[in-house]
Design a protein around this motif. Sequence first.
Motif, PDB file in Angstrom:
ATOM      1  N   ASN A   1       0.858  -1.305   0.264  1.00 41.06           N
ATOM      2  CA  ASN A   1      -0.096  -0.127   0.070  1.00 41.06           C
ATOM      3  C   ASN A   1       0.789   1.199   0.077  1.00 41.06           C
ATOM      4  N   ARG A   2       2.082   1.382   0.738  1.00 41.24           N
ATOM      5  CA  ARG A   2       2.964   2.385   0.777  1.00 41.24           C
ATOM      6  C   ARG A   2       3.633   2.596  -0.635  1.00 41.24           C
ATOM      7  N   LEU A   3       4.042   1.528  -1.386  1.00 41.74           N
ATOM      8  CA  LEU A   3       4.558   1.566  -2.613  1.00 41.74           C
ATOM      9  C   LEU A   3       3.422   2.346  -3.655  1.00 41.74           C
ATOM     10  N   LYS A   4       2.086   1.590  -3.613  1.00 41.53           N
ATOM     11  CA  LYS A   4       0.929   2.104  -4.520  1.00 41.53           C
ATOM     12  C   LYS A   4       0.859   3.599  -4.022  1.00 41.53           C
ATOM     13  N   GLN A   5       0.806   3.963  -2.917  1.00 41.19           N
ATOM     14  CA  GLN A   5       0.460   5.288  -2.328  1.00 41.19           C
ATOM     15  C   GLN A   5       1.697   6.244  -3.141  1.00 41.19           C
ATOM     16  N   LYS A   6       2.926   5.757  -2.920  1.00 44.93           N
ATOM     17  CA  LYS A   6       3.858   6.777  -3.480  1.00 44.93           C
ATOM     18  C   LYS A   6       3.876   6.851  -5.083  1.00 44.93           C
ATOM     19  N   ILE A   7       3.417   5.794  -5.820  1.00 44.56           N
ATOM     20  CA  ILE A   7       3.216   5.851  -7.267  1.00 44.56           C
ATOM     21  C   ILE A   7       2.063   6.897  -7.730  1.00 44.56           C
ATOM     22  N   GLN A   8       0.928   6.802  -6.835  1.00 43.99           N
ATOM     23  CA  GLN A   8      -0.048   7.685  -7.074  1.00 43.99           C
ATOM     24  C   GLN A   8       0.342   9.075  -6.761  1.00 43.99           C
ATOM     25  N   SER A   9       1.149   9.395  -5.763  1.00 39.56           N
ATOM     26  CA  SER A   9       1.416  10.552  -5.280  1.00 39.56           C
ATOM     27  C   SER A   9       2.408  11.281  -6.264  1.00 39.56           C
ATOM     28  N   ARG A  10       3.333  10.498  -6.894  1.00 44.81           N
ATOM     29  CA  ARG A  10       4.085  10.950  -7.966  1.00 44.81           C
ATOM     30  C   ARG A  10       3.349  11.188  -9.445  1.00 44.81           C
ATOM     31  N   LEU A  11       2.206  10.402  -9.592  1.00 41.93           N
ATOM     32  CA  LEU A  11       1.484  10.753 -10.725  1.00 41.93           C
ATOM     33  C   LEU A  11       0.887  11.999 -10.539  1.00 41.93           C
ATOM     34  N   ILE A  12       0.196  12.328  -9.422  1.00 42.25           N
ATOM     35  CA  ILE A  12      -0.424  13.694  -8.981  1.00 42.25           C
ATOM     36  C   ILE A  12       0.494  14.788  -9.260  1.00 42.25           C
ATOM     37  N   ASP A  13       1.768  14.536  -8.404  1.00 46.04           N
ATOM     38  CA  ASP A  13       2.855  15.563  -8.647  1.00 46.04           C
ATOM     39  C   ASP A  13       2.921  15.776 -10.313  1.00 46.04           C
ATOM     40  N   SER A  14       3.120  14.799 -10.824  1.00 47.77           N
ATOM     41  CA  SER A  14       3.823  14.911 -12.373  1.00 47.77           C
ATOM     42  C   SER A  14       2.407  15.840 -12.924  1.00 47.77           C
ATOM     43  N   ARG A  15       1.329  15.279 -12.906  1.00 51.99           N
ATOM     44  CA  ARG A  15       0.016  16.084 -13.544  1.00 51.99           C
ATOM     45  C   ARG A  15       0.008  17.613 -12.900  1.00 51.99           C
TER      46      ARG A  15
END
Length: 147
Positions: free
Chosen positions: A31-45
């Motif tokens: 879950n931490r890894l998935k959250q980190k990926i989602q956070s990076r995608l949001i930051d990129s967007r």
Amino acid sequence: MNGLIEKAVGALVEPLFDVIDQAVTDKDEANRLKQKIQSRLIDSRDSAIKARMQIILAEATGESWIQRSWRPLLMLVVVAIVANNYLLAPYLGAMFGVGLQLELPERLWDLMTLGVGGYIAGRSGEKIARGATGGGLVSMVQAKKRD
């Protein structure tokens, strides 16, 4: 174009999350890894949106008349085409048997929607800039305080 990229990223994220679920046995770590990926995608967007906004604000506050006005002009052209196709041409066709409908290509419609968004952001930016430099709300509040 951005919608296509978002769909492609979305199509990749779900299988990636499935792989994480299968490869990482610790659910908290997964879950931490998935959250980190989602956070990076949001930051990129967010950074992409901010970059677009800066371009639009630069256009809206530019020195050249055409630089500031191309979005409103494009919107007027598209509005004229839409008015012709849905108001003028049908009535002319009904009354006189002739009515020219103009094709509105999908890319022009997309450009117009981008222009509307940019125009709104640009106008908001101009108002904020005027307020921050004393040409808007700030000067009005200061004037009221003096009275």
